[in-house]
Write a protein that holds these residues in place. Structure first.
Motif, PDB file in Angstrom:
ATOM      1  N   SER A 127       0.826  -1.205   0.000  1.00 44.77           N
ATOM      2  CA  SER A 127       0.000   0.000   0.000  1.00 44.77           C
ATOM      3  C   SER A 127       0.865   1.261   0.000  1.00 44.77           C
ATOM      4  O   SER A 127       0.464   2.295  -0.553  1.00 44.77           O
ATOM      5  CB  SER A 127      -0.921   0.011   1.224  1.00 44.77           C
ATOM      6  OG  SER A 127      -1.772  -1.111   1.224  1.00 44.77           O
ATOM      7  N   PHE A 128       2.057   1.191   0.594  1.00 41.04           N
ATOM      8  CA  PHE A 128       2.928   2.366   0.643  1.00 41.04           C
ATOM      9  C   PHE A 128       3.686   2.583  -0.669  1.00 41.04           C
ATOM     10  O   PHE A 128       3.791   3.718  -1.155  1.00 41.04           O
ATOM     11  CB  PHE A 128       3.921   2.216   1.803  1.00 41.04           C
ATOM     12  CG  PHE A 128       4.963   3.291   1.846  1.00 41.04           C
ATOM     13  CD1 PHE A 128       4.622   4.588   2.208  1.00 41.04           C
ATOM     14  CD2 PHE A 128       6.281   3.021   1.510  1.00 41.04           C
ATOM     15  CE1 PHE A 128       5.581   5.588   2.235  1.00 41.04           C
ATOM     16  CE2 PHE A 128       7.240   4.004   1.534  1.00 41.04           C
ATOM     17  CZ  PHE A 128       6.894   5.289   1.903  1.00 41.04           C
ATOM     18  N   VAL A 129       4.227   1.510  -1.255  1.00 37.75           N
ATOM     19  CA  VAL A 129       5.079   1.670  -2.436  1.00 37.75           C
ATOM     20  C   VAL A 129       4.293   1.670  -3.746  1.00 37.75           C
ATOM     21  O   VAL A 129       4.833   2.052  -4.778  1.00 37.75           O
ATOM     22  CB  VAL A 129       6.148   0.557  -2.488  1.00 37.75           C
ATOM     23  CG1 VAL A 129       6.989   0.554  -1.234  1.00 37.75           C
ATOM     24  CG2 VAL A 129       5.508  -0.816  -2.704  1.00 37.75           C
ATOM     25  N   LYS A 130       3.037   1.274  -3.735  1.00 39.93           N
ATOM     26  CA  LYS A 130       2.270   1.164  -4.972  1.00 39.93           C
ATOM     27  C   LYS A 130       2.164   2.473  -5.745  1.00 39.93           C
ATOM     28  O   LYS A 130       2.335   2.491  -6.968  1.00 39.93           O
ATOM     29  CB  LYS A 130       0.877   0.611  -4.667  1.00 39.93           C
ATOM     30  CG  LYS A 130       0.032   0.378  -5.913  1.00 39.93           C
ATOM     31  CD  LYS A 130      -1.336  -0.189  -5.560  1.00 39.93           C
ATOM     32  CE  LYS A 130      -2.170  -0.398  -6.818  1.00 39.93           C
ATOM     33  NZ  LYS A 130      -3.509  -0.955  -6.487  1.00 39.93           N
ATOM     34  N   PRO A 131       1.901   3.633  -5.092  1.00 41.52           N
ATOM     35  CA  PRO A 131       1.792   4.875  -5.867  1.00 41.52           C
ATOM     36  C   PRO A 131       3.075   5.270  -6.588  1.00 41.52           C
ATOM     37  O   PRO A 131       3.016   5.979  -7.595  1.00 41.52           O
ATOM     38  CB  PRO A 131       1.414   5.919  -4.798  1.00 41.52           C
ATOM     39  CG  PRO A 131       0.791   5.138  -3.703  1.00 41.52           C
ATOM     40  CD  PRO A 131       1.528   3.837  -3.682  1.00 41.52           C
ATOM     41  N   GLY A 132       4.235   4.846  -6.102  1.00 37.00           N
ATOM     42  CA  GLY A 132       5.492   5.233  -6.727  1.00 37.00           C
ATOM     43  C   GLY A 132       6.032   4.240  -7.725  1.00 37.00           C
ATOM     44  O   GLY A 132       7.109   4.471  -8.305  1.00 37.00           O
ATOM     45  N   LEU A 133       5.336   3.136  -7.957  1.00 38.19           N
ATOM     46  CA  LEU A 133       5.811   2.118  -8.887  1.00 38.19           C
ATOM     47  C   LEU A 133       5.335   2.409 -10.308  1.00 38.19           C
ATOM     48  O   LEU A 133       4.320   3.080 -10.519  1.00 38.19           O
ATOM     49  CB  LEU A 133       5.318   0.737  -8.463  1.00 38.19           C
ATOM     50  CG  LEU A 133       5.862   0.182  -7.143  1.00 38.19           C
ATOM     51  CD1 LEU A 133       5.207  -1.151  -6.826  1.00 38.19           C
ATOM     52  CD2 LEU A 133       7.367   0.026  -7.188  1.00 38.19           C
ATOM     53  N   LYS A 134       6.095   1.896 -11.252  1.00 39.29           N
ATOM     54  CA  LYS A 134       5.655   1.956 -12.646  1.00 39.29           C
ATOM     55  C   LYS A 134       4.513   0.971 -12.856  1.00 39.29           C
ATOM     56  O   LYS A 134       4.249   0.108 -12.030  1.00 39.29           O
ATOM     57  CB  LYS A 134       6.823   1.621 -13.576  1.00 39.29           C
ATOM     58  CG  LYS A 134       7.975   2.614 -13.496  1.00 39.29           C
ATOM     59  CD  LYS A 134       9.088   2.217 -14.444  1.00 39.29           C
ATOM     60  CE  LYS A 134      10.261   3.194 -14.344  1.00 39.29           C
ATOM     61  NZ  LYS A 134      11.377   2.808 -15.247  1.00 39.29           N
ATOM     62  N   GLU A 135       3.857   1.110 -13.990  1.00 41.27           N
ATOM     63  CA  GLU A 135       2.684   0.278 -14.243  1.00 41.27           C
ATOM     64  C   GLU A 135       3.058  -1.202 -14.320  1.00 41.27           C
ATOM     65  O   GLU A 135       2.373  -2.058 -13.750  1.00 41.27           O
ATOM     66  CB  GLU A 135       2.017   0.711 -15.547  1.00 41.27           C
ATOM     67  CG  GLU A 135       0.751  -0.072 -15.871  1.00 41.27           C
ATOM     68  CD  GLU A 135       0.107   0.385 -17.163  1.00 41.27           C
ATOM     69  OE1 GLU A 135      -0.900  -0.228 -17.558  1.00 41.27           O
ATOM     70  OE2 GLU A 135       0.626   1.339 -17.766  1.00 41.27           O
ATOM     71  N   GLU A 136       4.179  -1.509 -14.998  1.00 33.09           N
ATOM     72  CA  GLU A 136       4.577  -2.912 -15.138  1.00 33.09           C
ATOM     73  C   GLU A 136       5.032  -3.498 -13.810  1.00 33.09           C
ATOM     74  O   GLU A 136       4.723  -4.645 -13.483  1.00 33.09           O
ATOM     75  CB  GLU A 136       5.690  -3.024 -16.181  1.00 33.09           C
ATOM     76  CG  GLU A 136       6.877  -2.127 -15.888  1.00 33.09           C
ATOM     77  CD  GLU A 136       7.896  -2.119 -17.023  1.00 33.09           C
ATOM     78  OE1 GLU A 136       9.021  -1.631 -16.791  1.00 33.09           O
ATOM     79  OE2 GLU A 136       7.560  -2.594 -18.115  1.00 33.09           O
ATOM     80  N   GLU A 137       5.718  -2.694 -12.978  1.00 28.84           N
ATOM     81  CA  GLU A 137       6.146  -3.169 -11.670  1.00 28.84           C
ATOM     82  C   GLU A 137       4.944  -3.379 -10.747  1.00 28.84           C
ATOM     83  O   GLU A 137       4.883  -4.361 -10.005  1.00 28.84           O
ATOM     84  CB  GLU A 137       7.120  -2.167 -11.048  1.00 28.84           C
ATOM     85  CG  GLU A 137       8.407  -1.991 -11.835  1.00 28.84           C
ATOM     86  CD  GLU A 137       9.265  -0.877 -11.302  1.00 28.84           C
ATOM     87  OE1 GLU A 137      10.437  -0.760 -11.723  1.00 28.84           O
ATOM     88  OE2 GLU A 137       8.779  -0.096 -10.479  1.00 28.84           O
ATOM     89  N   SER A 138       3.989  -2.443 -10.801  1.00 30.78           N
ATOM     90  CA  SER A 138       2.794  -2.580  -9.976  1.00 30.78           C
ATOM     91  C   SER A 138       1.978  -3.805 -10.371  1.00 30.78           C
ATOM     92  O   SER A 138       1.487  -4.539  -9.513  1.00 30.78           O
ATOM     93  CB  SER A 138       1.943  -1.312 -10.103  1.00 30.78           C
ATOM     94  OG  SER A 138       0.759  -1.431  -9.367  1.00 30.78           O
TER      95      SER A 138
END
Length: 279
Positions: A127-138
């Protein structure tokens, strides 16, 4: 003879000189330059509001993780007499002091609470790192997060049901040939953790390989080229994380090699799908 009289050219001396600015205009110009420099200097290098929001969100997720961990710790510690026989497996253990009982109970309860709270901790971290990830990483982490937890449990189960009993019996029988073997509770706890938790982490190898492949840092061909060195590294790793006996090291090395080969197959399959989608 004047060279400028036949053609209508102006001599440089005849050009009108620019009048120097007045004192008031000079002060106004200097003040405007100072204002521009002040605006540039006052502008922050990093957005303070965004940084504070990230710190606040991280603090909130850490507090939630600690609350879940403490809850499982209290439950595990209060019910220790129920699940304690599954930990000791009927082995005769001794304690070398009154504080060792507390140390043993705290260690085993902490380990069990950490394992039970792992899915919640991963969810809070996600939940914390999801907004900062790229689409493919997410997309990758969202798809394989449950698989990562299942592989971790499989590694723990393999260590608990296979590696731990076989290596423990081998080492105890080896010592019983010439010594009276008495195993302390703290040493047994250390041995149990050493033969279970590292295997849970090692079973994440296919997911790590798929993630590195999805961001372009690893290919199936590169894994094949370094296969020999990888086997050597896995042999050294199995010797480090397991008890110093050949049985334990072999029991850990074999599944590591199998997981490595599975990782090559999965990465190759992903690459084939990517080629088909781009064709």
């Amino acid at each position: 003879m004047d060279p400028y009289e036949e053609k209508n050219y102006l001599s440089p001396l005849d050009k009108k000189q620019k009048e120097p600015p007045s004192i008031q205009e000079a002060f106004v110009e200097i003040a405007s330059i100072d204002d521009e420099q002040t605006i540039v200097e006052d502008k922050p290098i990093f957005p303070v509001n965004s940084l504070l929001e990230h710190i606040t969100e991280l603090r909130k997720q850490i507090i939630k993780g600690l609350v879940v961990f403490l809850l499982f710790f209290v439950v595990a510690f209060s019910t220790i007499n129920i699940w304690f026989p599954y930990v000791t497996r009927g082995h005769s253990l001794i304690i070398l002091g009154p504080l060792e009982v507390v140390k043993f109970y705290m260690t085993i309860s902490t380990t069990l609470a950490f394992g039970l709270s792992m899915p919640f901790l991963v969810h809070f971290l996600w939940s914390f790192v999801k907004p900062g990830l790229k689409e493919e990483e997410s997309r990758f982490l969202g798809l394989y997060a449950p698989v990562m937890f299942v592989l971790f449990l499989l590694g723990i189960a393999f260590g608990y049901f296979v590696v731990n009993p076989l290596s423990y019996s081998f080492l105890v029988s080896l010592g019983a040939a010439n010594f009276d073997v008495m195993v302390s509770a703290s040493e047994y706890m250390h041995f149990l953790i050493m033969t279970t938790v590292p295997l849970g982490l090692l079973f994440e190898l296919p997911i790590v390989a798929l993630f590195l492949s999805s961001i372009g840092l690893l290919t199936a061909d590169s894994m094949k080229k370094i296969r020999g060195w990888s086997y050597i590294a896995m042999g050294v790793g199995s010797a480090v994380i397991t008890p110093p006996d050949f049985i334990s090291q072999l029991l850990v090395l074999i599944p590591m090699i199998i997981l490595y080969e599975i990782s090559i197959h999965l990465v190759k399959r992903i690459e084939r799908k990517q080629l088909e989608s781009t064709a």
